[in-house]
Design an enzyme around this catalytic site. Structure first.
Site, PDB file in Angstrom:
ATOM      1  N   ASP A  36      -5.235   2.148   4.324  1.00 18.38           N
ATOM      2  CA  ASP A  36      -4.256   1.641   3.368  1.00 18.38           C
ATOM      3  C   ASP A  36      -4.229   2.537   2.147  1.00 18.38           C
ATOM      4  O   ASP A  36      -4.929   3.548   2.092  1.00 18.38           O
ATOM      5  CB  ASP A  36      -4.558   0.182   2.986  1.00 18.38           C
ATOM      6  N   LYS A  58       1.345  -0.339   1.838  1.00 13.03           N
ATOM      7  CA  LYS A  58       2.722  -0.493   1.394  1.00 13.03           C
ATOM      8  C   LYS A  58       3.279   0.839   0.927  1.00 13.03           C
ATOM      9  O   LYS A  58       2.648   1.578   0.195  1.00 13.03           O
ATOM     10  CB  LYS A  58       2.803  -1.510   0.260  1.00 13.03           C
ATOM     11  N   MET A 173      -7.496  -6.780  -9.303  1.00 12.03           N
ATOM     12  CA  MET A 173      -6.097  -7.049  -8.967  1.00 12.03           C
ATOM     13  C   MET A 173      -5.475  -8.096  -9.901  1.00 12.03           C
ATOM     14  O   MET A 173      -4.690  -8.931  -9.469  1.00 12.03           O
ATOM     15  CB  MET A 173      -5.980  -7.515  -7.504  1.00 12.03           C
TER      16      MET A 173
END
Length: 517
Positions: A36, A58, A173
């Site tokens: 990722d 993403k 996060m």
């Protein structure tokens, strides 16, 4: 069919050197790597040739693959007999959902290993000069997720207990929720003056740190448009930053530097860039191989067997030295047969390559290129002499031409070939377009030509334009001239055509306060 295996590996916080030895070995032995965006892109270069790469993070043109789909992907790959490395940023057990992946593998009897990694919760603050514990400020710390909606955060976090449970609080996060996090911590007993730091892309070239207090950090984040990913540090340990921000004090901090040398030669330059605080990105575009042409091989053997007839042996690269001695061994010619010749090396690295083989160069010019070598030899050359030039197939014609003018017969031997290398790199063009490469180093004219061709083959229609936003660093004037001829604007050129000279020019450029263009 042989059953595969899955390694669930923590890649560390971003700096590729922070992966564990066990994690690196798993990466190097796998058939497929599933990764990722938080896994450092340079780690992918550690895979074996032919390793399949599957990106599950993403990108602008695609949504994140759902966790259930990733779980199934790992299972299917292993059941097909593949050895799989699931490469995750940080530590896979710290908000990495490794439990879900491992559970499905265990359910189907697929062998797996969980390889811990250095969590960003500790490493990122350390790179910003913030220890998560300190005998004077905090003897404990908590790691908390901040990547949820406020109502879900309230269900998962007991604010009345978490707020004062430990000296240091670390939120991962949580940038988008910084206002709510600060509000809750103040509500449940942390003073509004409590120091706070947000460290974005810690351990990478983009590392950026924003400090404040619980009372004002939300406004500062908004004013600075501070974007994730970032680690949030709450506590008095943040006060240590001004004393301990070590990485930012290094002269190349903030620069990601593309290294285009052959992989076998790249480590010296890459390690020095790393030592100086920069982030080297190795993308070799050239390689050397021993001469493969049978006719040239015959010429080489014949010339070496005439060793006693040469007055000079002149080397213009360390690679030339390496392959020359390889041909000596193949032809079974003793170096002592050149006892009547004097040896010249174009520069200190070439002379060093000779010295490691027990040979001391008689001539080393002060200017490390063919022109300097000719100047140093001028008073020693005499008509009727013979000079042997063991070189690569792309060597310039200046040296033999000038020797001929001096009446010296130059016998050129292409002892090795230079070849274009185009390594599979999923991100290099994307990084250049996004301005994530800050400088490009060229150590020969061949690296200039080859990089442009490699980028073209990777899909860049106008590769020179792709490099327009980078500082172009050349090892010498010949390389700089080639870069300019191919449409590049050279930013800096080494005064001495050596790796140290190139680094010195980069440091001078940075020290002068020039903006990266």
């Amino acid at each position: 069919m042989t059953q595969g295996k899955v390694y669930l590996v923590g890649a560390g916080p971003g700096d590729p050197k922070l992966i564990t030895v066990r994690g690196l070995r798993a990466l190097q032995r796998c058939d497929v790597v599933v990764y990722d965006r938080l896994a450092g892109p340079q780690l992918l270069q550690e895979t074996r040739p032919g390793t399949e790469r599957i990106y599950v993070g993403k990108r602008p043109d695609r949504h994140t693959m759902k966790q259930e789909e990733i779980n199934r992907l790992l299972l299917d790959l292993a059941l097909s007999g593949k050895v799989v490395c699931r490469l995750k940023g940080g530590d896979p057990t710290v908000f990495g959902r490794v439990g879900e992946e491992a559970e499905l593998l265990q359910k189907h009897g697929v062998p797996y290993e969980i390889v811990p990694g250095i969590t960003s919760a500790i490493a990122v603050p350390a790179y910003a000069g913030i220890p998560v514990t300190h005998r004077d400020f905090a003897s404990s710390f908590s790691i908390v997720t901040g990547h949820e909606s406020p109502d879900k955060l309230d269900r998962m976090i007991q604010w009345d207990k978490v707020t004062n449970a430990t000296g240091t609080l670390l939120f991962l996060m949580g940038v988008a929720k910084i206002g709510y996090i600060s509000e809750q911590l103040i509500k449940f007993g942390r003073p509004a003056e409590t120091p706070v730091a947000l460290v974005r892309w810690g351990t990478r070239a983009e590392q950026e740190t924003l400090t404040g207090t619980l009372g004002d950090i939300e406004q500062k984040v908004r004013e600075a448009d501070f974007q994730p990913p970032a680690v949030i540090v709450v506590g008095d340990v943040v006060r240590q930053r001004e004393k301990l921000k070590w990485i930012e004090a290094k002269p190349l901090f903030g620069w990601r530097v593309l290294v285009t040398r052959a992989r076998s030669q790249a480590s010296e330059l890459a390690d020095r860039i790393d030592d100086l605080g920069g982030e080297p990105y190795v993308f070799p575009v050239i390689d050397t191989v021993k001469q493969t042409d049978p006719a040239e091989a015959q010429r080489i053997g014949a010339a070496l067997r005439e060793a006693e007839r040469f007055d000079w042996v002149i080397w213009t690269s360390a690679a030339g030295v390496e392959y020359f001695f390889s041909w000596l061994a193949e032809a079974r010619v003793d170096i002592r047969r050149f006892a009547g010749a004097r040896f010249a090396a174009v520069g200190p690295k070439t002379a060093e390559a000779l010295a490691t083989r027990g040979v001391v160069a008689d001539v080393i010019p002060s200017q490390f290129q063919a022109e300097g070598l000719l100047d140093s030899l001028a008073d020693m050359l005499a008509p009727g002499q013979r000079a042997l030039l063991p070189r690569g197939d792309l060597a310039r014609g200046l040296l033999p031409a000038e020797l001929a003018k001096a009446g010296v017969e130059a016998v050129e031997l292409d002892v090795y070939e230079n070849r274009l290398v185009v390594e599979k790199d999923d991100r290099i063009v994307e990084m250049l377009r996004a301005g994530e490469i800050h400088a490009v180093t060229f150590t020969s004219s061949s690296t200039v030509v080859n990089l442009l061709e490699a980028l073209r083959r990777l899909g860049a229609e106008r590769p020179a334009d792709l490099l327009a936003g980078c500082a172009i660093a050349c090892i010498g004037p010949i390389t700089a001239r080639t870069a300019e001829e191919h449409g590049l604007r050279v930013t800096l050129t080494a005064e001495q055509s050596t790796i140290e000279g190139l680094l010195a020019a980069m440091l001078k450029h940075r020290g002068a306060g020039n903006e990266i263009r």
